[in-house]
Design a protein around this motif. Structure first.
Motif, PDB file in Angstrom:
ATOM      1  N   TYR A 134      33.625  54.122  48.029  1.00  0.00           N
ATOM      2  CA  TYR A 134      34.226  55.062  47.896  1.00  0.00           C
ATOM      3  C   TYR A 134      34.410  54.825  46.204  1.00  0.00           C
ATOM      4  N   TYR A 135      35.415  53.899  46.388  1.00  0.00           N
ATOM      5  CA  TYR A 135      35.720  52.609  44.891  1.00  0.00           C
ATOM      6  C   TYR A 135      34.677  51.605  44.148  1.00  0.00           C
TER       7      TYR A 135
ATOM      8  N   GLN B 156      32.347  54.142  41.975  1.00  0.00           N
ATOM      9  CA  GLN B 156      33.135  53.967  41.117  1.00  0.00           C
ATOM     10  C   GLN B 156      32.465  52.851  40.113  1.00  0.00           C
TER      11      GLN B 156
END
Length: 358
Positions: free
Chosen positions: A175-176, A179
């Motif tokens: 996820y990071y 992002q």
């Protein structure tokens, strides 16, 4: 080493063989009844569902012990909602007062692996009912079984907990990563083709007979597992590379000097670009890269496909900031994986110690 009575497996446990459910009634709709196929034994979760009527005899509940009868003869405990036992999967359950389910689970894993090794066959091996009927196992007292199961369950519970932590940490990392690397439209960020900002270089062939089984300079050829070790390197530490044949599309990063063979393509970065940043950027694009692998007897990914990948290029300082954050996640995952490997070794040691009988 304890002395116990040995008995046939079928005398101390009930064996239920799966039913050949009608394949035309299989579905991916999870609102229907889960169908337990061979591929579901190891993950202990359903991936197929059954839309038809069924006999309750074949209902499987959470915690039931299952064995795949084709391939690797895996054993597992069902960890999904109630499902149906499909053909070529069997359920083992201990007979009351004779054998505990937990004892069977811990003892039978290595037994089935041994049978797998001894079973002749081609690409897929088959576990027969005859082989099941011939299995003989040690049967200690129920109190002794309970003691063994209590100890070994402590290890398997810890192992499952660590696996869950790794899955969660991977999701956080992905996820990071996605992002942090979505820099489209950000101030000061350029969009370039990888080949415009870095050199894309094919490695140099080496002959396997010239390699050693151990050493300090790994050789990467057609997978991220070293082909062997060489006396010299052709690329320095902290270099990103892509496998272009065999496991084509796999992305690697070497923290040590290494030799890139001819099916390994290296990304040589200028001082203004951090190679580790490019590694993470390519990891985001890995699925896209793999879709462009030419399918043949040996899968291949062309150098041009890699060179044409678009990358966002922020300042070097921003690249290093992103790398620092993502490295923290990777180190955390690696630490959990190291703990998991250690716990699995401990489990195997105590399982062998506690389940060795005269």
């Amino acid at each position: 080493m304890s002395k116990v009575e040995w008995k046939k497996l079928v005398l101390v446990s009930d064996v239920l063989y799966g039913y050949p459910f009608e394949s035309s009634l299989f579905s991916e709709d999870s609102s229907f009844m889960p169908l337990i196929r061979i591929r579901d034994v190891k993950p202990a979760k359903a991936s197929t569902y059954y839309t038809g009527e069924f006999n309750e005899t074949y209902r499987i509940r959470k915690g039931d012990i299952l064995v795949g009868m084709d391939g690797e003869f895996n054993i597992g405990k069902w960890d999904d909602r109630d499902g149906l036992l499909n053909q070529r999967v069997l359920k083992l359950s201990g007979k009351d007062g004779l054998c505990l389910d937990g004892y069977l689970f811990h003892y039978m894993g290595p037994v089935f692996k041994r049978i797998e090794k001894e079973t002749p066959g081609g690409s897929v091996k088959h576990l027969s009912a005859k082989a099941i009927n011939n299995i003989v196992i040690p049967v200690p007292s129920m109190s002794h079984q309970m003691s063994i199961v209590e100890i070994l369950d402590t290890f398997t519970s810890s192992i499952e907990n660590l696996k869950e932590q790794i899955v969660l940490r991977r999701k956080q990392y992905e996820y990071y990563r996605d992002q942090l690397l979505d820099l489209e439209g950000k101030e000061g960020v350029e969009i370039k083709k990888l080949g415009e900002v870095c050199k894309i270089e094919r490695g140099v062939r080496v002959v396997k007979k010239d390699l050693q089984e151990e050493g300090v300079i790994p050789v990467y050829q057609n997978s991220l597992i070293p082909l062997g070790y060489f006396e010299k390197s052709n690329y320095p530490e902290n270099t990103t590379f892509v496998i272009c044949a065999g496991a084509a599309g796999e992305i690697g990063y070497s923290k040590v000097d290494f030799w890139a063979a001819d099916d390994c393509t290296c990304i040589v970065c200028p001082t203004s670009i951090c190679s580790r940043y490019i590694y993470y950027h390519l990891m985001v694009k890995q699925h896209s890269l793999k879709t462009q692998v030419r399918k043949a007897s040996v899968p291949r990914l062309s150098k041009d496909v890699i060179a044409k990948q678009h990358v966002f290029i922020p300042s070097l300082q921003e690249q290093q900031r992103i790398v620092s954050i993502l490295d923290t996640f990777e180190e955390s995952i690696q630490n959990l994986e190291a703990q998991l490997a250690q716990r699995e070794k401990q489990y195997e040691y105590y399982r062998n110690k506690l389940l060795t009988f005269e």
